[in-house]
Write an enzyme that holds these catalytic residues in place. Sequence first.
Site, PDB file in Angstrom:
ATOM      1  N   ARG A 257      19.135 -25.573  35.421  1.00  0.00           N
ATOM      2  CA  ARG A 257      18.632 -25.945  36.634  1.00  0.00           C
ATOM      3  C   ARG A 257      18.017 -27.210  36.622  1.00  0.00           C
ATOM      4  O   ARG A 257      17.997 -28.488  37.279  1.00  0.00           O
ATOM      5  CB  ARG A 257      17.974 -24.970  37.510  1.00  0.00           C
ATOM      6  CG  ARG A 257      17.594 -25.085  38.839  1.00  0.00           C
ATOM      7  CD  ARG A 257      17.030 -23.761  39.537  1.00  0.00           C
ATOM      8  NE  ARG A 257      18.026 -22.839  39.332  1.00  0.00           N
ATOM      9  CZ  ARG A 257      18.960 -22.367  40.394  1.00  0.00           C
ATOM     10  NH1 ARG A 257      18.861 -23.165  41.260  1.00  0.00           N
ATOM     11  NH2 ARG A 257      19.340 -21.309  40.024  1.00  0.00           N
ATOM     12  N   GLY A 389       5.639 -10.051  42.920  1.00  0.00           N
ATOM     13  CA  GLY A 389       4.704 -11.051  42.426  1.00  0.00           C
ATOM     14  C   GLY A 389       5.594 -11.599  41.332  1.00  0.00           C
ATOM     15  O   GLY A 389       6.672 -12.194  40.993  1.00  0.00           O
ATOM     16  N   ASP A 438       4.619  -2.598  41.602  1.00  0.00           N
ATOM     17  CA  ASP A 438       4.061  -1.635  42.529  1.00  0.00           C
ATOM     18  C   ASP A 438       3.121  -1.950  43.777  1.00  0.00           C
ATOM     19  O   ASP A 438       3.040  -1.470  44.659  1.00  0.00           O
ATOM     20  CB  ASP A 438       3.197  -0.624  41.310  1.00  0.00           C
ATOM     21  CG  ASP A 438       2.330  -1.872  40.319  1.00  0.00           C
ATOM     22  OD1 ASP A 438       2.505  -3.189  40.600  1.00  0.00           O
ATOM     23  OD2 ASP A 438       1.515  -1.213  39.721  1.00  0.00           O
ATOM     24  N   GLY A 439       2.324  -3.224  43.408  1.00  0.00           N
ATOM     25  CA  GLY A 439       1.941  -3.909  44.465  1.00  0.00           C
ATOM     26  C   GLY A 439       2.716  -4.114  45.662  1.00  0.00           C
ATOM     27  O   GLY A 439       1.954  -3.516  46.779  1.00  0.00           O
ATOM     28  N   ASN A 465       3.268  -1.382  36.546  1.00  0.00           N
ATOM     29  CA  ASN A 465       2.128  -1.980  35.590  1.00  0.00           C
ATOM     30  C   ASN A 465       0.749  -2.121  35.812  1.00  0.00           C
ATOM     31  O   ASN A 465       0.102  -2.760  35.290  1.00  0.00           O
ATOM     32  CB  ASN A 465       2.961  -3.482  35.438  1.00  0.00           C
ATOM     33  CG  ASN A 465       2.305  -4.404  36.247  1.00  0.00           C
ATOM     34  OD1 ASN A 465       1.831  -3.989  37.552  1.00  0.00           O
ATOM     35  ND2 ASN A 465       2.550  -5.984  36.172  1.00  0.00           N
ATOM     36  N   GLU A 471      -1.870 -13.146  40.027  1.00  0.00           N
ATOM     37  CA  GLU A 471      -3.297 -13.519  40.605  1.00  0.00           C
ATOM     38  C   GLU A 471      -4.429 -12.910  39.452  1.00  0.00           C
ATOM     39  O   GLU A 471      -5.176 -13.738  39.315  1.00  0.00           O
ATOM     40  CB  GLU A 471      -3.301 -12.975  41.719  1.00  0.00           C
ATOM     41  CG  GLU A 471      -2.508 -13.724  42.685  1.00  0.00           C
ATOM     42  CD  GLU A 471      -1.049 -13.200  42.784  1.00  0.00           C
ATOM     43  OE1 GLU A 471      -0.509 -12.388  42.123  1.00  0.00           O
ATOM     44  OE2 GLU A 471      -0.401 -13.450  43.836  1.00  0.00           O
TER      45      GLU A 471
END
Length: 570
Positions: A257, A389, A438-439, A465, A471
């Site tokens: 890419r 994320g 998981d978040g 995890n 973040e």
Amino acid sequence: MNTRTGSDLIAATLKARGVQRVFALCGGHIMPIWMALDAVGIEIVDVRDERAAVYMAHASAAVSGEVGVALVTAGPGVTNAMTGIANAHVSRIPVLVLSGTPPRPQENRGALQDMSHTALVQSITRIARTVRHAHALPRELDNAISAAQGHGGEPGPAFLDFPVDVQREVLPSVLFEVEQIAGRPKPRACAFAADLDAAAEMIAAAQRPVVISGRGANGAAAALARFLTVSGAGYLDTGETKGIVPEDHPAHIGAMRGAAMTGADLVITVGRKLDFQLAYGAPAVFGEARFLRLSDVAQELTDNRLGDIALLGDVVTSLDALSDRLQGQTGELDWVRGLRERHLQRTAGLAEMLANAPSDAAGRIHPNRLLGEIRKRLAEDAVVIADGGDFLSFSRVALSSATYLDPGPLGCIGLATPFAIGAAKAAPGRQVVAVTGDGAFGFSAIEIDTAARHKVPILIVVSNNGSWAIEVRDQMERFGKAVGTELQFADYAAMARAFGLQAWRIEGEAEIAPCLDAAFSALAAGQTVLIDAITSPEARSSDSKTGLAWVPDLQALAAWDDAEHSWLGI
């Protein structure tokens, strides 16, 4: 004597438009519509949160190509739905959101949930109106559905609400027979022949052409594949179109890419905005490349970098017209062939990298190892939803499928479960797999109850995890301390079993294959399934290392083409 009401007309219109189901959460201000939908045989998928209802309608529309419909009650029903509406707005997905308001005599008197919904949603919808006259229902419904479909502009969410007394008003039978009930197909436009001639000449003269597809190409898969073959151009898909052109097409150069974007002498966008994910078309990335922009809506031709030629018209018609002109005029290009060879080398190495990704010192699985095993079990026509994320960055590289959905340009994480439900409802018989951090899972985890109650066959894989991905780690590196949210390694499998799902918890490499085999078997049998996999918080995707998935650094992207950072998150 006719006894049919405004709510009956709403239901009759949706039925005539082919709507098979509505995603909804009940409330007093929409009960007449709810009952009318049920009476005409439209399935109601009742959810646990209105945001999820809009997410489900979004995914249903994205998979089916038809308008998705959500029904939410007044006040907090609409405010809860706002994030879902905003996501469909930015992603340009046709969603119709319906709501109710107090009876007209109670307006502005302090009635329960009396507020101006249209003032809230106007900036994130194609049309937002309160229908205060029952005789206007056919026209207003037709206008809203047409706006959602993109008649005259970008597709996206449309919003209508109806006072309860309008919903209950008895209407003359003639209103159920007007042409607006069934509506008309979307009007089509064609680019001028002279412009198509000039565009074909530009393509034929290019030595390093690259096609980048977006939303507008989703209904043009066959025409796009033919155009790629005839033109000899290289091809870069994006999150909006991943999977619409088979990976074995010789134009695919996605693993290269960076080199493709910086080296192209002609960039052809097909229904794709030049947003942050494409560095706004900036010369720092695309250099002096010429641009040919093609879309069925003007807004996808004029953002950020203007095309040397812009073709406004039906995408299939434009692509076919260009292919007809180019037939026999172009051949295989050395530059594209070289990128394709390197692309194949890198994709061949991807399977090995996934299979050998090491667990950490505590035995927690590398996300790539988990994704590699999922990849082996995906059906050819699978629908894949990726969410989260950093886990999203791993997933978009590791997984490929005929249909792929993710949070999109709004970065709206937390939609894996409702997206999976909406997709499965729109594509019965197809394998639907949602992978999520998981978040992100926590945002709408309660919708596993919806999946269980409606017996929706989906597989949800949670990468557990215990941290808030990029973040937290980045803040620790910059400031020497954690700033953000760190999660516990909660037992999501136990939670799923409590709601009646088949569920497995994976705590080490040896458990991956047998648990996934059992989960995919249960999915094939029509079960709702969840995998809770303990993964390493130490693993980092190349996107997180470069920062490209979050804040594009144009200089980094311009120079970015090494093997480690060979995938851009778009």
